[in-house]
Design a protein around this motif. Sequence first.
Motif, short mmCIF file in Angstrom:
data_model
loop_
_atom_site.label_atom_id
_atom_site.label_comp_id
_atom_site.label_asym_id
_atom_site.label_seq_id
_atom_site.Cartn_x
_atom_site.Cartn_y
_atom_site.Cartn_z
N PRO A 189 6.05 15.51 -1.53
CA PRO A 189 6.47 14.37 -2.34
C PRO A 189 6.89 13.16 -1.51
O PRO A 189 7.35 12.16 -2.05
N ALA A 190 6.74 13.22 -0.19
CA ALA A 190 7.07 12.07 0.66
C ALA A 190 6.14 10.90 0.37
O ALA A 190 4.93 11.08 0.21
N LEU A 191 6.69 9.71 0.28
CA LEU A 191 5.93 8.51 -0.07
C LEU A 191 6.15 7.44 0.99
O LEU A 191 7.29 7.05 1.26
N LEU A 192 5.06 6.96 1.58
CA LEU A 192 5.12 5.95 2.63
C LEU A 192 4.55 4.65 2.10
O LEU A 192 3.54 4.64 1.39
N MET A 193 5.18 3.52 2.47
CA MET A 193 4.73 2.21 2.04
C MET A 193 4.37 1.36 3.26
O MET A 193 5.01 1.45 4.31
N PHE A 194 3.33 0.54 3.09
CA PHE A 194 2.97 -0.44 4.11
C PHE A 194 2.91 -1.81 3.47
O PHE A 194 2.25 -2.00 2.45
N ASP A 195 3.62 -2.77 4.06
CA ASP A 195 3.64 -4.15 3.58
C ASP A 195 2.58 -4.93 4.35
O ASP A 195 2.72 -5.15 5.56
N MET A 196 1.52 -5.34 3.66
CA MET A 196 0.42 -6.05 4.31
C MET A 196 0.86 -7.40 4.86
O MET A 196 0.30 -7.88 5.85
N VAL A 215 0.86 -1.18 0.00
CA VAL A 215 0.00 0.00 0.00
C VAL A 215 0.89 1.23 0.00
O VAL A 215 1.83 1.33 0.81
N TYR A 216 0.63 2.17 -0.91
CA TYR A 216 1.34 3.43 -0.96
C TYR A 216 0.43 4.54 -0.44
O TYR A 216 -0.77 4.57 -0.75
N ILE A 217 1.00 5.45 0.35
CA ILE A 217 0.26 6.60 0.87
C ILE A 217 1.09 7.86 0.63
O ILE A 217 2.28 7.88 0.94
N GLN A 218 0.44 8.88 0.08
CA GLN A 218 1.15 10.12 -0.24
C GLN A 218 0.28 11.32 0.11
O GLN A 218 -0.91 11.35 -0.19
N SER A 219 0.88 12.31 0.74
CA SER A 219 0.18 13.56 1.02
C SER A 219 0.16 14.40 -0.25
O SER A 219 1.14 14.44 -1.00
N TYR A 220 -0.96 15.09 -0.50
CA TYR A 220 -1.04 15.98 -1.66
C TYR A 220 -0.08 17.16 -1.53
O TYR A 220 0.29 17.77 -2.53
N TRP A 226 5.90 -0.59 8.17
CA TRP A 226 5.84 0.71 7.49
C TRP A 226 7.26 1.15 7.15
O TRP A 226 8.19 0.92 7.93
N LYS A 227 7.42 1.82 6.03
CA LYS A 227 8.73 2.40 5.71
C LYS A 227 8.57 3.46 4.63
O LYS A 227 7.67 3.40 3.78
N TRP A 228 9.46 4.44 4.70
CA TRP A 228 9.48 5.49 3.69
C TRP A 228 10.21 5.00 2.45
O TRP A 228 11.13 4.19 2.52
N SER A 229 9.80 5.50 1.30
CA SER A 229 10.54 5.24 0.08
C SER A 229 11.82 6.08 0.08
O SER A 229 12.00 6.96 0.93
N GLN A 230 12.69 5.80 -0.87
CA GLN A 230 13.82 6.69 -1.09
C GLN A 230 13.27 8.08 -1.46
O GLN A 230 12.20 8.19 -2.06
#
Length: 404
Positions: A362-369, A354-359, A374-378
């Motif tokens: 440009p920070a992008l957060l990932m969640f591994d189901m 799952v990817y989550i991004q604030s409008y 949880w972890k941030w992308s590069q």
Amino acid sequence: MEAETSWTHYPYNYITYVPEADPYSEPSDDETKDQTFSMDTLLPDDLLERILSFLPIASIFRAGTVCKRWNEIVSSRRFLWNFSSNNNNSASQRPWYFMFTTTDEPSGYAYDPVIKKWYTFDLPCIETSNWFVASSCGLVCFMDNDCRNKIYVSNPITKQWRRLIEPPGHRSTDYTALSTSMNRAKQSYSVSVVKSKQVQGNFFQWELSIHLYSSETMTWTTSLTDVLTGWRGGDESVIIDNVLYFLIYSTGGNSDHRHGLIASNLSSTSSLMSSFIPMPCSLTCGRLMNLKERLVVVGGIGKHDRPDIIKGIGIWCLKGGREWQEMARMPQRYFQGFGELDDVFASSGSDDVVYIQSYGSPALLMFDMKLKCWKWSQKCPVSKKFPLQLFTGFSFEPRLEIAP
């Protein structure tokens, strides 16, 4: 931070190659014994094909530029299917995330979570970043946000695309939701468009229609029309196992929640509200996604006394057709890491990601189901240049063998 070399420099249909090296031969007596040679010349095609099929998808394009032989291997239909089979049963390929860098142009960066790299990436067909986007199993569907009659289905990796015929129904709808579903076994796909239009002079009643496109018949059908009272359609929908799920929004009636869910069986014509499913809690916004044929909702959790103010983000999975199971809640350190988070945000995913991004960032957060982590992308190469700059994006599966 700079992104990798532009992906558009390696179009799959136009891979260039360097001249093939001279074949290896036994050295003569007067040649030195430490002469070097390429090991791949000793490998038969089927073994070399097997080795190359374990490369990350971005490396496949580079492999095709090594020599003519490698180019022919990675361009073959058999290799594409072997590559797909290998990566269906491994973690070497995971869904990518495309992030738009401007509000006008459809340019941006694509993130590969396996090798943790961003690539400059141009999308086919799409003209502006405010178009509707839906994806499924390597296909990405685009629809314009003006007349909403231009619909394209494409593979963003190979750049192959097809424009669909114009869907039926009103052009001037108030709200529209787009979704698509790919059947890999049949190599066919369907596209749905849910249109919602206010009944003239009545804010509480909304006309809603569902239109379906089949790639097998290459035609649209209007599967259902209905009038909702106290609810309207929106822009969130997803197809899972021949069921179309889409969010509806309260128009100020007696509902306890701002959002509701409709589960419409595409083979049935029953009333929409008969398949109404309440949301797990009061949400500021909801994002629907298909994760391994499971309906997953990522939603902003509203405050108890101010349900329109976000206090956190949760992830739920629909179980048994009507019951919600909470899968995770975003830890506060990640929630605060977005900075000032609006009550709405972008989120999409596939597989177990799952990817989550604030409008507003440009920070992008990932969640591994699967791993529940949880972890941030590069860090994305794009930076915020002015206060009102908006960022958005979508996830898609990088596949070579899928064609529209």
